[in-house]
Design an enzyme around this catalytic site. Structure first.
Site, PDB file in Angstrom:
ATOM      1  N   LYS A  13      28.929  53.275  24.595  1.00 21.42           N
ATOM      2  CA  LYS A  13      28.884  53.134  26.059  1.00 21.42           C
ATOM      3  C   LYS A  13      29.994  53.944  26.721  1.00 21.42           C
ATOM      4  CE  LYS A  13      29.246  48.650  26.364  1.00 21.42           C
ATOM      5  NZ  LYS A  13      29.196  48.156  24.976  1.00 21.42           N
ATOM      6  N   ARG A  88      28.214  40.905  31.900  1.00 23.95           N
ATOM      7  CA  ARG A  88      28.024  40.529  30.499  1.00 23.95           C
ATOM      8  C   ARG A  88      27.361  39.173  30.351  1.00 23.95           C
ATOM      9  NH1 ARG A  88      32.325  44.010  28.165  1.00 23.95           N
ATOM     10  NH2 ARG A  88      32.597  43.573  25.963  1.00 23.95           N
ATOM     11  N   ARG A 127      36.274  53.273  14.458  1.00 25.58           N
ATOM     12  CA  ARG A 127      37.079  53.240  15.688  1.00 25.58           C
ATOM     13  C   ARG A 127      38.372  52.445  15.458  1.00 25.58           C
ATOM     14  NH1 ARG A 127      34.393  50.881  21.062  1.00 25.58           N
ATOM     15  NH2 ARG A 127      34.873  48.868  20.141  1.00 25.58           N
ATOM     16  N   ARG A 133      42.576  49.289  17.915  1.00 23.67           N
ATOM     17  CA  ARG A 133      42.386  48.207  18.878  1.00 23.67           C
ATOM     18  C   ARG A 133      42.560  46.852  18.199  1.00 23.67           C
ATOM     19  NH1 ARG A 133      37.217  49.014  22.739  1.00 23.67           N
ATOM     20  NH2 ARG A 133      37.189  46.767  22.513  1.00 23.67           N
ATOM     21  N   ARG A 144      32.281  39.398  18.753  1.00 23.96           N
ATOM     22  CA  ARG A 144      31.894  40.130  19.974  1.00 23.96           C
ATOM     23  C   ARG A 144      30.415  40.502  19.940  1.00 23.96           C
ATOM     24  NH1 ARG A 144      35.689  44.591  19.185  1.00 23.96           N
ATOM     25  NH2 ARG A 144      34.865  45.597  21.043  1.00 23.96           N
TER      26      ARG A 144
HETATM   27  P1  AMP Z   1      34.988  46.002  25.811  1.00 23.70           P
HETATM   28  O1  AMP Z   1      35.964  47.103  25.669  1.00 23.70           O
HETATM   29  O2  AMP Z   1      34.027  46.211  26.926  1.00 23.70           O
HETATM   30  O3  AMP Z   1      34.306  45.649  24.522  1.00 23.70           O
HETATM   31  O4  AMP Z   1      35.826  44.706  26.236  1.00 23.70           O
HETATM   32  C1  AMP Z   1      36.865  44.194  25.415  1.00 23.70           C
HETATM   33  C2  AMP Z   1      37.099  42.723  25.726  1.00 23.70           C
HETATM   34  O5  AMP Z   1      37.459  42.576  27.107  1.00 23.70           O
HETATM   35  C3  AMP Z   1      35.867  41.845  25.556  1.00 23.70           C
HETATM   36  O6  AMP Z   1      35.678  41.417  24.209  1.00 23.70           O
HETATM   37  C4  AMP Z   1      36.199  40.679  26.492  1.00 23.70           C
HETATM   38  O7  AMP Z   1      37.169  39.815  25.914  1.00 23.70           O
HETATM   39  C5  AMP Z   1      36.868  41.413  27.660  1.00 23.70           C
HETATM   40  N1  AMP Z   1      35.850  41.814  28.672  1.00 23.70           N
HETATM   41  C6  AMP Z   1      35.485  43.077  29.012  1.00 23.70           C
HETATM   42  N2  AMP Z   1      34.537  43.066  29.956  1.00 23.70           N
HETATM   43  C7  AMP Z   1      34.285  41.759  30.237  1.00 23.70           C
HETATM   44  C8  AMP Z   1      33.390  41.078  31.090  1.00 23.70           C
HETATM   45  N3  AMP Z   1      32.526  41.745  31.884  1.00 23.70           N
HETATM   46  N4  AMP Z   1      33.434  39.721  31.110  1.00 23.70           N
HETATM   47  C9  AMP Z   1      34.281  39.034  30.336  1.00 23.70           C
HETATM   48  N5  AMP Z   1      35.127  39.611  29.465  1.00 23.70           N
HETATM   49  C10 AMP Z   1      35.136  40.961  29.409  1.00 23.70           C
END
Ligand code: AMP
Length: 190
Positions: A13, A88, A127, A133, A144
């Site tokens: 993404k 989400r 990654r 990360r 996740r």
């Molecule tokens: P991502 O990089 O998009 O995978 O986001 C990393 C982490 O940030 C996720 O596992 C959540 O803990 C938090 N996060 C990111 N976007 C959201 C969202 N829209 N709602 C809730 N938590 C989020």
């Protein structure tokens, strides 16, 4: 152009959001990146969100919706944007609808990227080695992906019913995937 990019963790993404950002000259806004920036800089928001992120859980909606509302109101978002990693869950879909109604700026399309779980796990392992990360450990990755399947994947159907969804295979050459997205978006929004 106002777009969402959706799909499971590791599907690319962020990479495709960057391609779309350049192609349409719109900012790519990633809620995950905003949280990580705040975590790194130890802000209040970072402290509040940190525990959820480390466990692979969703940060509470109230907090997340607020950062999106603030970000979309900024000047550089006036001519469009692409949201990566938001909404989400169903309640965030509703919150986004409310934010966009207030701004008077409807969504143009939702891009869904697709790939098999095996490929996603492999990509995230890579990654983890490159980016380090803290939420790319095997347990947190599995969590996740489970949260995605349960809470986020069902949202695609809702957007399909609204007639705004385009689905693209997320496996292959980055630029070919990008062009496939541009073509489908052009057809959809023409
Ligand atoms: P991502 O990089 O998009 O995978 O986001 C990393 C982490 O940030 C996720 O596992 C959540 O803990 C938090 N996060 C990111 N976007 C959201 C969202 N829209 N709602 C809730 N938590 C989020």
């Amino acid at each position: 152009m106002r777009l969402l990019i959706m799909g499971p963790q590791g599907v690319g993404k962020g990479t495709q959001a960057a391609q779309l950002s350049e192609h349409y000259s719109i900012p790519a806004i990633s809620t995950g990146d905003i949280f990580r920036y705040n975590l790194k800089n130890k802000t209040e928001l970072g402290k509040e969100a940190g525990a959820y992120i480390e466990k692979g859980e969703l940060v509470p909606d109230e907090l997340t919706n607020r950062i999106v509302e603030d970000r979309l109101a900024k000047d550089d978002a006036k001519n469009g944007w692409i949201l990566d990693g938001y909404p989400r869950n169903a309640s965030q879909v509703e919150a986004l609808d409310t934010i966009l109604a207030k701004l008077g700026t409807p969504l143009d399309a939702v891009v869904a990227l697709d790939a098999e779980r095996g490929i996603l796990l492999e990509r995230m392992k890579k990654r983890a080695q490159i980016e380090g990360r803290s939420d790319d450990t095997p347990d947190v990755i599995a969590k996740r992906l489970d949260v995605y399947e349960k809470e986020t994947a069902p949202l695609l159907k809702a957007y399909e019913e609204r007639g705004v969804l385009v689905t693209v295979n997320g496996v292959g050459d980055i630029s070919e995937i990008a062009h496939s997205i541009f073509d489908k978006l052009d057809a959809k929004t023409a």
